[in-house]
Design an enzyme around this catalytic site. Structure first.
Site, PDB file in Angstrom:
ATOM      1  N   ASP A 105      -2.795 -18.689   1.017  1.00  0.00           N
ATOM      2  CA  ASP A 105      -3.790 -19.439   0.231  1.00  0.00           C
ATOM      3  C   ASP A 105      -4.478 -20.486   1.098  1.00  0.00           C
ATOM      4  O   ASP A 105      -5.698 -20.645   1.068  1.00  0.00           O
ATOM      5  CB  ASP A 105      -3.164 -20.048  -1.035  1.00  0.00           C
ATOM      6  CG  ASP A 105      -1.824 -20.730  -0.800  1.00  0.00           C
ATOM      7  OD1 ASP A 105      -1.324 -20.703   0.343  1.00  0.00           O
ATOM      8  OD2 ASP A 105      -1.271 -21.295  -1.763  1.00  0.00           O
ATOM      9  N   LYS A 159       3.266 -15.519   2.584  1.00  0.00           N
ATOM     10  CA  LYS A 159       3.501 -16.309   1.373  1.00  0.00           C
ATOM     11  C   LYS A 159       5.009 -16.552   1.319  1.00  0.00           C
ATOM     12  O   LYS A 159       5.713 -16.111   0.404  1.00  0.00           O
ATOM     13  CB  LYS A 159       2.977 -15.532   0.150  1.00  0.00           C
ATOM     14  CG  LYS A 159       2.941 -16.320  -1.131  1.00  0.00           C
ATOM     15  CD  LYS A 159       1.880 -17.427  -1.161  1.00  0.00           C
ATOM     16  CE  LYS A 159       1.985 -18.238  -2.436  1.00  0.00           C
ATOM     17  NZ  LYS A 159       1.097 -19.421  -2.432  1.00  0.00           N
ATOM     18  N   ASP A 193     -12.112  -9.266   4.606  1.00  0.00           N
ATOM     19  CA  ASP A 193     -13.406  -9.296   3.907  1.00  0.00           C
ATOM     20  C   ASP A 193     -13.940 -10.724   3.853  1.00  0.00           C
ATOM     21  O   ASP A 193     -15.135 -10.963   4.022  1.00  0.00           O
ATOM     22  CB  ASP A 193     -13.275  -8.760   2.470  1.00  0.00           C
ATOM     23  CG  ASP A 193     -13.595  -7.273   2.377  1.00  0.00           C
ATOM     24  OD1 ASP A 193     -13.338  -6.548   3.366  1.00  0.00           O
ATOM     25  OD2 ASP A 193     -14.091  -6.840   1.318  1.00  0.00           O
ATOM     26  N   TYR A 204       0.827  -1.213   0.000  1.00  0.00           N
ATOM     27  CA  TYR A 204       0.000   0.000   0.000  1.00  0.00           C
ATOM     28  C   TYR A 204       0.860   1.262   0.000  1.00  0.00           C
ATOM     29  O   TYR A 204       0.443   2.297  -0.502  1.00  0.00           O
ATOM     30  CB  TYR A 204      -0.917   0.042   1.233  1.00  0.00           C
ATOM     31  CG  TYR A 204      -2.191  -0.760   1.089  1.00  0.00           C
ATOM     32  CD1 TYR A 204      -2.146  -2.142   1.001  1.00  0.00           C
ATOM     33  CD2 TYR A 204      -3.431  -0.130   1.053  1.00  0.00           C
ATOM     34  CE1 TYR A 204      -3.309  -2.880   0.885  1.00  0.00           C
ATOM     35  CE2 TYR A 204      -4.598  -0.860   0.929  1.00  0.00           C
ATOM     36  CZ  TYR A 204      -4.534  -2.226   0.855  1.00  0.00           C
ATOM     37  OH  TYR A 204      -5.693  -2.953   0.732  1.00  0.00           O
ATOM     38  N   ASP A 257      -6.173  -7.186   4.256  1.00  0.00           N
ATOM     39  CA  ASP A 257      -7.321  -6.569   3.577  1.00  0.00           C
ATOM     40  C   ASP A 257      -8.217  -7.646   2.989  1.00  0.00           C
ATOM     41  O   ASP A 257      -9.433  -7.665   3.199  1.00  0.00           O
ATOM     42  CB  ASP A 257      -6.808  -5.638   2.477  1.00  0.00           C
ATOM     43  CG  ASP A 257      -7.942  -5.031   1.674  1.00  0.00           C
ATOM     44  OD1 ASP A 257      -8.892  -4.530   2.298  1.00  0.00           O
ATOM     45  OD2 ASP A 257      -7.880  -5.079   0.430  1.00  0.00           O
TER      46      ASP A 257
HETATM   47  C1  IPM Z   1     -10.246  -1.388   3.832  1.00  0.00           C
HETATM   48  C2  IPM Z   1     -10.552  -0.928   2.418  1.00  0.00           C
HETATM   49  C3  IPM Z   1      -9.421  -0.028   1.937  1.00  0.00           C
HETATM   50  C4  IPM Z   1      -8.144  -0.842   1.987  1.00  0.00           C
HETATM   51  C5  IPM Z   1      -9.677   0.532   0.532  1.00  0.00           C
HETATM   52  C6  IPM Z   1     -10.928   1.391   0.496  1.00  0.00           C
HETATM   53  C7  IPM Z   1      -8.493   1.313   0.001  1.00  0.00           C
HETATM   54  O1  IPM Z   1     -10.746  -2.006   1.585  1.00  0.00           O
HETATM   55  O2  IPM Z   1     -10.169  -0.542   4.743  1.00  0.00           O
HETATM   56  O3  IPM Z   1     -10.127  -2.591   4.032  1.00  0.00           O
HETATM   57  O4  IPM Z   1      -7.835  -1.573   1.041  1.00  0.00           O
HETATM   58  O5  IPM Z   1      -7.419  -0.759   2.985  1.00  0.00           O
HETATM   59 MG    MG Z   2     -10.714  -3.858   2.532  1.00  0.00          MG
END
Ligand code: IPM
Ligand code: MG
Length: 376
Positions: free
Chosen positions: A224, A192, A252, A142, A248
């Site tokens: 993975d 990884k 999710d 990032y 990240d």
């Molecule tokens: C998160 C989001 C952000 C990230 C995006 C919006 C840039 O997905 O906070 O997880 O990737 O960190």
């Molecule tokens: Mg995210």
């Protein structure tokens, strides 16, 4: 009377609705603990691009820096969605994370028993799920150097680099171990390492840190395989610590366990200590959901649970944090459901009470102040 200074960043889409709903619950929880919050609101994200031409003004980063904590809704929306645009809403997130040194992103995932039917996973797999994702937030790909492909050039090429220093790895891994000592004492470090040099550094440093925590078990796991186990054996995880991009993606994935993205909170913490606790930024995991903005249907629970984390970490009010979490559980037990939490089958929905953003916050607020609701 304790006095706390908080910055509110409503942001875009459903952000303003969930922040307003959660701020009401937070004010009530702090008042019940004998304190008071002084709020300052700033414009960040898409709205800031419209108002100032940048996703966040430098002076607004400074305003956050001098506060006790920051509560953020969400930023972004179709209007500002062009990934090639020089100014984009998510730049505000990186300015806040990097600028304020918020290197540790904590994303707890647990499944309320009443919501097991809302998850696509079988209830048998969800029993006892209680994991904490600890994501490194200010390093890696990032923040590494990038070269863009450019338009029109032949044989286009682009690159992203993924740097990590020993010190960056050590501080987040140490925090993960410290957090694990107060939980089930298990750390899974995800990488990884069969491919990436930075992952091999993570393994070495993690092994060194682990020596100071003999009571905590450590496993190294490839990303993975972790992605697979998160949906086949999610209850096996306690604390997962990993680098920025893997965290990240995996967070999710882990969020589907809880039944809805709208349920999940997060805290981004740095090293700075205030008179009350650790400075941090708190936000729900979900995005700005522009398709449902302004309709009073967004689930405010992710933001309200983020406020519980804020109480615990930044304001030093652990009991108030517990009270907010109990009030959320009680509202769910009593059948209150926002649209995202409604089961598809009418038979399962029959005894539930459909509510909007405000209705859910009100149900939680009532259970916060009514002593009878405590300990349900
Ligand atoms: C998160 C989001 C952000 C990230 C995006 C919006 C840039 O997905 O906070 O997880 O990737 O960190
Ligand atoms: Mg995210």
């Amino acid at each position: 009377m304790a006095h706390f200074r908080l910055v509110a960043i409503p942001g875009d889409g459903v952000g303003p609705e969930v922040v307003e709903a959660a701020a009401g619950v937070l004010d009530a929880a702090v008042a019940a603990a004998g304190g008071r919050i002084e709020w300052q609101e700033i414009i960040v994200g898409g709205r800031a691009i419209d108002a100032y031409g940048v996703a966040i003004q430098p002076e607004d980063v400074e305003t956050c820096r001098s506060a006790d904590a920051v509560l953020l809704g969400a930023v972004g929306g179709a209007k500002w969605d062009d990934p090639k645009a020089p100014v984009r809403p998510e730049q505000a997130l990186f300015a806040l994370r990097g600028g304020l040194g918020l290197f540790a992103n904590l994303r707890p995932v647990s499944v309320h028993p009443a919501l097991m039917d809302s998850s696509p996973l079988r209830p048998a797999l969800l029993r006892d799920v209680d994991l904490l994702m600890v994501r490194e937030l200010t390093g890696g790909i990032y923040f590494g150097e990038r070269t863009e492909a450019g338009d029109g050039a032949e044989n286009r090429a682009a690159s992203d680099s993924l740097p990590y220093s020993e010190a960056e790895v050590r501080r987040i891994v140490r925090l993960a171990f410290e957090l694990a000592t107060a939980r089930r004492r298990k750390v899974t470090q995800v990488d990884k390492a069969n491919v990436l040099a930075t992952s091999r550094l993570w393994r070495q440093v993690t092994d060194e840190v682990a020596r100071a925590f003999p009571d905590v078990s450590l496993e190294h796991r490839l990303v993975d395989s972790t992605a697979m186990l998160l949906v086949t054996r999610p209850a096996a995880f306690d604390v997962i610590v990993t680098e920025n991009l893997f965290g990240d993606i995996l967070s999710d994935e882990a969020s589907v366990l809880a039944g809805s993205l709208g349920m999940l909170p997060s805290a981004s913490l740095g090293e700075r200590q205030t008179t009350h606790g650790t400075f941090g930024l708190y936000e729900p995991i979900h995005g700005s959901a522009p398709d449902i903005a302004g309709q009073d249907v967004a689930n405010p629970i992710g933001t309200i649970l983020s406020c519980a984390m804020l109480l615990r970490w930044s304001l030093g009010l652990a009991e108030a944090a517990d009270a907010v979490e109990r009030a959320v559980a009680a509202a769910l037990d009593d059948g209150f459901r926002t649209r995202d939490l409604m089961p598809e089958h009418a038979s399962l929905a029959a005894h539930l009470i459909p509510v909007g953003t405000r209705g859910m916050a009100a149900a939680i607020g009532e259970r916060l102040t009514a002593p009878a609701a405590v300990g349900r």
